[in-house]
Design an enzyme around this catalytic site. Structure first.
Site, PDB file in Angstrom:
ATOM      1  N   GLU A  47       0.945  -1.448  -0.039  1.00  0.00           N
ATOM      2  CA  GLU A  47      -0.309   0.072   0.259  1.00  0.00           C
ATOM      3  C   GLU A  47       1.328   1.077  -0.423  1.00  0.00           C
ATOM      4  O   GLU A  47       1.896   1.220   1.148  1.00  0.00           O
ATOM      5  CB  GLU A  47      -0.451   0.137   1.338  1.00  0.00           C
ATOM      6  CG  GLU A  47      -1.896   1.145   1.773  1.00  0.00           C
ATOM      7  CD  GLU A  47      -2.307   1.451   2.765  1.00  0.00           C
ATOM      8  OE1 GLU A  47      -1.618   0.953   3.443  1.00  0.00           O
ATOM      9  OE2 GLU A  47      -3.976   1.918   3.094  1.00  0.00           O
ATOM     10  N   ASN A 110      -6.993   6.526  -1.919  1.00  0.00           N
ATOM     11  CA  ASN A 110      -5.563   4.677  -1.742  1.00  0.00           C
ATOM     12  C   ASN A 110      -6.200   3.979  -2.208  1.00  0.00           C
ATOM     13  O   ASN A 110      -7.035   2.715  -2.234  1.00  0.00           O
ATOM     14  CB  ASN A 110      -6.366   4.672  -0.393  1.00  0.00           C
ATOM     15  CG  ASN A 110      -5.314   4.309   0.136  1.00  0.00           C
ATOM     16  OD1 ASN A 110      -3.921   3.244  -0.500  1.00  0.00           O
ATOM     17  ND2 ASN A 110      -5.141   3.901   1.088  1.00  0.00           N
ATOM     18  N   LYS A 127      -9.170   1.299  -1.723  1.00  0.00           N
ATOM     19  CA  LYS A 127      -9.519   1.287  -0.667  1.00  0.00           C
ATOM     20  C   LYS A 127     -11.364   1.134   0.004  1.00  0.00           C
ATOM     21  O   LYS A 127     -11.156   3.438  -0.591  1.00  0.00           O
ATOM     22  CB  LYS A 127      -8.532   1.653   0.251  1.00  0.00           C
ATOM     23  CG  LYS A 127      -8.714   1.044   1.987  1.00  0.00           C
ATOM     24  CD  LYS A 127      -6.822   2.014   2.571  1.00  0.00           C
ATOM     25  CE  LYS A 127      -7.223   1.421   3.912  1.00  0.00           C
ATOM     26  NZ  LYS A 127      -5.814   1.749   4.877  1.00  0.00           N
ATOM     27  N   GLU A 146      -6.245   8.772   7.357  1.00  0.00           N
ATOM     28  CA  GLU A 146      -6.579   8.642   6.392  1.00  0.00           C
ATOM     29  C   GLU A 146      -8.381   8.866   5.915  1.00  0.00           C
ATOM     30  O   GLU A 146      -8.363   9.176   4.489  1.00  0.00           O
ATOM     31  CB  GLU A 146      -6.694   7.209   6.359  1.00  0.00           C
ATOM     32  CG  GLU A 146      -5.166   5.887   6.271  1.00  0.00           C
ATOM     33  CD  GLU A 146      -5.739   4.803   5.482  1.00  0.00           C
ATOM     34  OE1 GLU A 146      -5.507   4.456   4.717  1.00  0.00           O
ATOM     35  OE2 GLU A 146      -5.175   3.843   6.733  1.00  0.00           O
ATOM     36  N   CYS A 172      -5.418  -3.070   2.480  1.00  0.00           N
ATOM     37  CA  CYS A 172      -4.617  -2.907   4.489  1.00  0.00           C
ATOM     38  C   CYS A 172      -5.601  -2.745   5.122  1.00  0.00           C
ATOM     39  O   CYS A 172      -6.125  -4.320   5.178  1.00  0.00           O
ATOM     40  CB  CYS A 172      -3.540  -1.565   4.476  1.00  0.00           C
ATOM     41  SG  CYS A 172      -3.296  -1.630   6.105  1.00  0.00           S
ATOM     42  N   ASN A 197       0.017  -1.259   5.920  1.00  0.00           N
ATOM     43  CA  ASN A 197       1.543  -0.130   6.278  1.00  0.00           C
ATOM     44  C   ASN A 197       0.508   0.343   7.849  1.00  0.00           C
ATOM     45  O   ASN A 197      -0.696   0.556   7.938  1.00  0.00           O
ATOM     46  CB  ASN A 197       1.287   1.456   5.401  1.00  0.00           C
ATOM     47  CG  ASN A 197       2.193   1.455   4.680  1.00  0.00           C
ATOM     48  OD1 ASN A 197       3.291   2.320   4.694  1.00  0.00           O
ATOM     49  ND2 ASN A 197       1.668   1.902   3.717  1.00  0.00           N
TER      50      ASN A 197
END
Ligand code: CDT
Length: 312
Positions: A47, A110, A127, A146, A172, A197
């Site tokens: 990611e 993302n 994502k 995020e 993730c 991550n």
């Protein structure tokens, strides 16, 4: 006949704030060269592979934020990866921050792409499960913004025919949710690819690092077993400007067994020959959804007085 593809989990060590994309891509190309020598068909990068995990930093200036995003893919920084794919006859997966325009509006996602052996983008995922918060939180040891920098992905969890199999992607935090795997499992997925991550410590609790490493594998191994699919999970690991990210990149078989794992917190390759036909046994026996899954008996009320209730 078996459908075996050789897959490399291309873990990246830390990328500090000051490291340029050119430098990161040089490291990635080096991993691609090694993977080529080992005859990999597919290399999976993490990611947000091209930069530091920037959501740990609080920013207010949109121009500063946008520096962490890619407005085009490929672009001059990432072109060497696409060239290597063509030269090496090797597909790859790349996670990155995507800046795009849709219906005349700017969007931030993302994202992750699958690039085929001809160096063409064959699939994209954005994502969906964005962890963290959207404003500065003084009670955290470090930020996880995020929700500030990304919008929720708008492409769902589709699957694609790729390399002779059925592939899906997530990113993730998505890997912790059973729905992620099940939605792809219901579409017959044979390999789920993901990058992560994940901080080694939790900024809000003193959860031990070994418990966090356990949850990482637990989620991916359960997702693999319960949907009879391969899962390839790849970390960006190590110490980024004083912030530790866990490693443990793993290739997991449809039985839920771990078949390869990275052992360092640095740039490292873990490779496995993955037979996509190994998914068949589970899909035709204990997890044959058509024969055994009984959602109508689970007690989920979807209709009341003839009115369909919205899912929540
Ligand atoms: N990148 C990412 O999604 N990381 C999260 C950390 C959650 S802690 C707020 C993860 O689930 O691994």
């Amino acid at each position: 006949m078996a459908r075996v593809i050789t897959v490399g989990a291309a873990q990246l060590g830390p990328v500090e704030k000051s490291e340029s994309r050119t430098s990161v891509v040089t490291r990635m190309v080096r991993l691609m060269e090694t993977a080529k020598r080992k005859r990999c068909d597919l290399l999976v990068f993490p990611e947000l592979a091209l930069t530091t995990f920037f959501p740990r930093w609080y920013m207010t200036d949109q121009a500063e934020i946008d520096q962490w995003f890619e407005a085009e893919m490929p672009n001059c920084d990432t072109e060497p990866l696409f060239d290597m794919a063509r030269q090496s006859n090797m597909a790859f997966h790349l996670g990155y921050a995507e800046l795009c325009t849709e219906s005349d509006q700017t969007h931030h996602y993302n994202s992750a792409i699958l690039v085929n052996k001809h160096g063409e983008i064959a699939a994209k995922y954005r994502k969906i499960h964005l962890p963290g918060h959207d404003e500065f939180d003084p009670n955290r040891e470090f930020q996880h913004l995020e929700k500030r920098y990304f919008e929720v992905g708008n492409l769902g969890f589709p699957v694609w025919r790729f390399l002779g199999g059925i592939f899906g992607m997530c990113i993730c935090n998505d890997r912790r949710w059973p729905e992620t795997y099940r939605v792809m499992g219901l579409q017959g997925v044979e390999m789920v690819i993901l990058g992560y991550n994940t901080p080694t410590t939790n900024s809000q609790s003193n959860e031990a690092p070994h418990v966090r490493a356990f949850h990482n594998l637990l989620s991916m191994q359960a997702g693999a077993y319960q949907n009879s699919t391969w899962v390839v999970g790849v970390a960006k690991a190590g110490n980024e400007d004083g912030h530790e990210l866990m490693g443990g990149s793993a290739i997991i078989a449809p039985s839920g067994e771990l078949v390869a794992q990275c052992l360092t917190l640095d740039d490292e390759l873990a490779i496995a020959d993955c037979d996509l036909d190994a998914t068949i046994f589970g899909k035709q026996t204990i997890f044959d959804f058509g024969r055994h899954r009984r959602i109508e008996h689970y007690g989920i009320i979807t209709q009341q007085n003839g009115v369909t209730l919205p899912p929540n």
